[in-house]
Design an enzyme around this catalytic site. Structure first.
Site, PDB file in Angstrom:
ATOM      1  N   CYS A 128      -2.739  -3.214 -22.841  1.00 20.70           N
ATOM      2  CA  CYS A 128      -1.507  -2.500 -23.134  1.00 20.70           C
ATOM      3  C   CYS A 128      -1.610  -1.742 -24.458  1.00 20.70           C
ATOM      4  CB  CYS A 128      -0.359  -3.505 -23.189  1.00 20.70           C
ATOM      5  SG  CYS A 128       1.238  -2.763 -23.568  1.00 20.70           S
ATOM      6  N   SER A 159      -0.119 -11.779  10.749  1.00 21.66           N
ATOM      7  CA  SER A 159      -0.622 -13.025  11.342  1.00 21.66           C
ATOM      8  C   SER A 159       0.390 -14.151  11.161  1.00 21.66           C
ATOM      9  CB  SER A 159      -1.956 -13.404  10.678  1.00 21.66           C
ATOM     10  OG  SER A 159      -1.735 -13.584   9.277  1.00 21.66           O
ATOM     11  N   ASN A 210       0.829  -6.446  18.283  1.00 19.22           N
ATOM     12  CA  ASN A 210      -0.356  -7.020  17.649  1.00 19.22           C
ATOM     13  C   ASN A 210      -1.416  -7.196  18.747  1.00 19.22           C
ATOM     14  OD1 ASN A 210      -2.258  -8.715  16.316  1.00 19.22           O
ATOM     15  ND2 ASN A 210      -0.629  -9.521  15.013  1.00 19.22           N
ATOM     16  N   ASP A 225       0.789  -1.239   0.000  1.00 21.70           N
ATOM     17  CA  ASP A 225       0.000   0.000   0.000  1.00 21.70           C
ATOM     18  C   ASP A 225       0.820   1.287   0.000  1.00 21.70           C
ATOM     19  OD1 ASP A 225      -0.796  -0.732   3.486  1.00 21.70           O
ATOM     20  OD2 ASP A 225       0.934   0.337   2.652  1.00 21.70           O
ATOM     21  N   GLU A 242      -3.635  -9.288  18.745  1.00 19.20           N
ATOM     22  CA  GLU A 242      -3.933 -10.729  18.846  1.00 19.20           C
ATOM     23  C   GLU A 242      -2.646 -11.547  18.921  1.00 19.20           C
ATOM     24  OE1 GLU A 242      -7.905  -9.824  18.478  1.00 19.20           O
ATOM     25  OE2 GLU A 242      -7.069 -11.839  18.774  1.00 19.20           O
ATOM     26  N   ALA A 275      -0.638  -0.850  16.405  1.00 13.70           N
ATOM     27  CA  ALA A 275       0.633  -0.244  15.964  1.00 13.70           C
ATOM     28  C   ALA A 275       0.660   1.258  16.209  1.00 13.70           C
ATOM     29  CB  ALA A 275       0.827  -0.546  14.474  1.00 13.70           C
ATOM     30  N   HIS A 303       6.213  -8.036  -1.206  1.00 10.18           N
ATOM     31  CA  HIS A 303       5.086  -8.497  -2.032  1.00 10.18           C
ATOM     32  C   HIS A 303       4.683  -7.479  -3.084  1.00 10.18           C
ATOM     33  CE1 HIS A 303       3.804 -11.454   1.394  1.00 10.18           C
ATOM     34  NE2 HIS A 303       4.847 -11.880   0.717  1.00 10.18           N
TER      35      HIS A 303
END
Ligand code: BV8
Ligand code: ZN
Length: 267
Positions: free
Chosen positions: A148, A196, A220, A104, A222, A238, A119
């Site tokens: 394209c 995770s 985190n 992002d 969790e 965070a 990624h």
């Protein structure tokens, strides 16, 4: 007083190399849905349906419009105090590296300068036939299919254009992966933020950090597969934990500045 345990404050005082390994939870407080949480991106669709090249070739409109939807969400969000705290750490520690699974671009938008995107990045796109790059909003779409337009007029390539992200079953970009492994291998402190820990090979990096002796902190709300082996667990979001760590680092290093490291950093 920070409330952090003394061993962590000592690490903040002495650390040269800090790595933040981040996942989708890092962006949650900016309003970007995670993958596996409530209302997460995968709740409506399973990864196999969308984030893989087969799904894209079978149904380019569905996959493309899913990424367009995510880009629209991103256009309306901003980095939060946690992103900005990580960027501000670059002024406190000799070297801070963000190794992110996120696509992002929020770490860079917050001011972090050493960001390794394992990624890929959703703002970049390329043609699967000729490799022409289409970054940002100017992607030619014909009948809802990204096509394209590179090549001579009248003889345009016409290949499918895809997001420059790593889909399931695809290898991670070698340069970013190698640099991420090196950064983790040098880390004195490794912050595990908002992941995770289920997607490999990225999820193998925290164990590497622990094996080589980095002080690891899980941030985190969790538990995750890293919880039991982390040196410190902060059950906080965070956007709360990272600014608190920044403040504690400033205090620890101004009160007791670390002795200058004898050997210059290897580039
Ligand atoms: C590969 C980009 C080989 C696209 C993504 C069986 C076992 C082990 C591995 C495999 C297996 N079967 C298949 C595999 C391999 C597979 C994999 O790991 N599958 C998993 C699902 C089992 N991996 C791959 O396919 C990888 N490639 O292996 O290639 C190869 C090698 C050579 C040659 C050819 C092939 C590629 C994986 C990359 C996939 N792409 N994203 C896109 O974004 O659309 S994955 C996607 O998941 C994102 O990158 C995301 O970052 C990543 C991981 O998810 P998280 O970031 O952890 O997010 P999640 O929602 O899960 O968790 C959020 C966390 O945040 C939670 O813990 C939550 O509590 C916390 N949180 C919430 N709010 C906050 C918070 N934390 C802090 N603050 C808050 N406010
Ligand atoms: Zn092309």
């Amino acid at each position: 007083m920070s409330g952090f345990p003394a061993p962590f404050l000592e690490v903040l005082r002495r650390a040269d190399e800090v790595v933040a390994f981040t996942g989708a939870g890092m962006s949650a407080e900016s309003g970007v849905p995670t993958f596996r949480g409530d209302g997460g991106l995968w709740q409506k669709f399973r990864p196999e349906e969308l984030a893989n090249v087969g799904a894209f070739l079978r149904n380019p409109v569905l996959v493309w419009e899913w990424y367009e939807h995510r880009r629209t969400v991103l256009a309306g969000v901003s980095p939060h105090p946690g992103h900005r705290a990580l960027a501000a750490m670059e002024a406190i520690f000799p070297r801070v590296t963000v190794v992110t699974q996120n696509v992002d671009n929020l770490h860079r938008r917050a001011g972090s300068t050493r960001v390794l995107e394992l990624h890929g990045n959703i703002e970049r796109n390329y043609c699967i036939r000729c490799g022409a790059r289409y970054d940002g909003a100017d992607v030619p779409v014909r009948d809802r299919v990204p096509s394209c337009t590179a090549g001579a007029a009248g003889a345009a390539c016409g290949g499918l254009i895809r997001p420059d992200v790593v889909w399931f079953g695809e290898p991670l970009p070698e340069e970013e992966w190698e640099a991420g492994v090196r950064a983790i291998g040098r880390a004195d402190l490794c912050l595990l933020v908002g992941t995770s820990g289920v997607v490999y090979p990225a999820a193998s990096l925290p164990a590497l950090a622990q094996r080589q002796g980095a002080y690891t902190v899980e941030i985190n709300p969790e538990p995750t597969p890293f919880t039991d082996s982390a040196d410190l667990v902060l059950r906080q979001p965070a956007g709360i934990a990272l600014p608190a760590i920044l403040d504690a680092a400033r205090a620890a290093r101004s009160l007791h500045p670390p002795s200058p490291s004898p050997t210059p950093h290897t580039p």
